[in-house]
Scaffold this motif. Sequence first.
Motif, PDB file in Angstrom:
ATOM      1  N   THR A 388       0.351  25.494  -2.745  1.00 39.22           N
ATOM      2  CA  THR A 388      -0.810  25.957  -1.986  1.00 39.22           C
ATOM      3  C   THR A 388      -1.864  24.864  -2.044  1.00 39.22           C
ATOM      4  O   THR A 388      -1.617  23.767  -2.562  1.00 39.22           O
ATOM      5  N   THR A 389      -3.058  25.149  -1.553  1.00 40.48           N
ATOM      6  CA  THR A 389      -4.108  24.124  -1.574  1.00 40.48           C
ATOM      7  C   THR A 389      -4.656  23.881  -2.981  1.00 40.48           C
ATOM      8  O   THR A 389      -5.312  22.866  -3.213  1.00 40.48           O
ATOM      9  N   ARG A 468      -7.309  34.737  -2.837  1.00 41.10           N
ATOM     10  CA  ARG A 468      -7.165  33.659  -1.854  1.00 41.10           C
ATOM     11  C   ARG A 468      -7.778  32.360  -2.356  1.00 41.10           C
ATOM     12  O   ARG A 468      -7.174  31.287  -2.235  1.00 41.10           O
ATOM     13  N   ARG A 469      -8.970  32.437  -2.956  1.00 39.23           N
ATOM     14  CA  ARG A 469      -9.644  31.224  -3.426  1.00 39.23           C
ATOM     15  C   ARG A 469      -8.929  30.618  -4.627  1.00 39.23           C
ATOM     16  O   ARG A 469      -8.667  29.414  -4.666  1.00 39.23           O
ATOM     17  N   THR A 474      -3.658  30.088   2.376  1.00 44.32           N
ATOM     18  CA  THR A 474      -4.137  29.901   3.754  1.00 44.32           C
ATOM     19  C   THR A 474      -3.326  30.714   4.752  1.00 44.32           C
ATOM     20  O   THR A 474      -3.638  30.727   5.945  1.00 44.32           O
ATOM     21  N   THR A 492       5.785  29.450   1.157  1.00 43.25           N
ATOM     22  CA  THR A 492       4.884  29.661   2.292  1.00 43.25           C
ATOM     23  C   THR A 492       5.667  29.818   3.595  1.00 43.25           C
ATOM     24  O   THR A 492       5.080  30.053   4.654  1.00 43.25           O
TER      25      THR A 492
END
Length: 529
Positions: A388-389, A468-469, A474, A492
């Motif tokens: 993820t990010t 989410r954070r 995303t 994902t």
Amino acid sequence: MSNAHVIDVLVVGAGPSGSAVAIDLVRRGLDVRIVDRSPHAFDGSRAKGVQPRSLEVLEDLGVLSDVLAGGSTYPKLGIHAGPLAVPWKMFTHREATPDIPYPNTWLIPQFRTDRALHDRLNELSHEIEFGRELTELTQDEDTVVAKVAGADGTEEIIARYVVGADGGSSAVRKQLGIGFVGTTDESDRMLIVDASVTGLGRDRWHMWPGRGGRFIGACPLPHSDMFQWMIRLTPDEEPPSQKDDIVQRIHSHTRDRRIQLHDIHWTSVFRPNIRLAQSYGRGRVFLVGDAAHVHTPAGAQGLNTGIQDGYNLGWKLAQVLAGADETLLDTYEAERQPIAAGVLGLSTEKWGGIAKLDPSSMKRGKDEQQLALTYYGGPLAPADGMRTTTLRVGDRAPDAELLSADGTWTRLFDVFSGPEFTAIAYGPGAARGLEDLAWPTTGARLKRLTVQPAADGRTFADSKHTLRRAYGLTGDTLLLIRPDGYIGHIATSDFLTTIRTAVRAMTPQARSRTMSQQRHTSSGSGGTA
């Protein structure tokens, strides 16, 4: 011997590392014994700092409330220079956040941490067998035979696996013939004294620097009148052993005769061993904690690394005993030995800085807190996987706050709690993949958690966006969380195909069933499979 009772795991050593792995194994329903050569539980303050990541582990093991009740946050340093005491902030105090519920290092004497772990074992109907010393260890393809001597003679204990958690002078490690590589500086010694004290303020961790790094420190131990004294000795100095001699040594260095020691509860002479076992086990025997690595005391790393060794090994032993491939146990050393090597470097650097009166050596930050430790790139967390990010496979799984279908708020860590795996499906596509995921009927079970970005009255909702954070989401994402709270897989896309590969590496594969076949599992807010 064919009629002898064979237990699942024998744990040798009842310190924090051995007790932690024993708790984890017992709560998984395994047949476990834990022996310790000491006549009673350890009664000194020795390792007194519990790091944020370890607090999370202790919460899952069911001992956090006792640990929090027995400790406090660290006071500021008070660095004495003549009649002045300069305040120095050793730790930056941080407020809890949804992803990091315990952001500060916790000050608690080791004897209280040990008692909390032992009490938890008692709650699980397991007693530690004190006064029982390992004298011999042999093994074959299926079992390990341990000869254990006690007041009533010598007993042979037959176990499928043995965990050596018996300290730096580990009898288990020596029986295995595993090298303990590193150094011991006999000229660099520190006298540690736990004593009741008057004439010294309890709002500071006092430090009196001296030439050549020969300092004296006094740290107040919470909920008592005791301090832990640290007196760094000169190379040829005989450690004082009597109370009056210890007081005289303190007075001569601090120039403060108001300080008085009363009851002395525990003393020890510490030498900075810096050693790492060449391997973390052999055959059916494994090493955890100080049996595998020893550190300087700087940075409060040893106890914490040991507890997390046991937390990593426990679920893997249980899975293999349930039928998972034995190669899963190879990942214990592959994941934990590099962590210990890094911690050795960190604590050694801090110890050297203290000797040079380097102020940065007394600062404590994220490296010490062990929240950023990762297994990324290891055998269970390939570097070519999805991410993820903010997170990669092998990273710590953060906490978050979710809104349940009944309108109450739930911590993600409360969902993780227990010996199971957890799968988190974020978004409808991931949820469909999770529903079709077959899970083995033996070994650790799977908790299935479906989360939508907004409340829909049927599933968990990430209404505050804390999931989410923290997880850097995303779009639709399927995550598999290992029983030790690290990310075992991220998908994902192609949710079902990719997660199956990760599941096969960590679970028994004889029989499995899909979510739809598990009638006892709810389809709403994420049940247990």
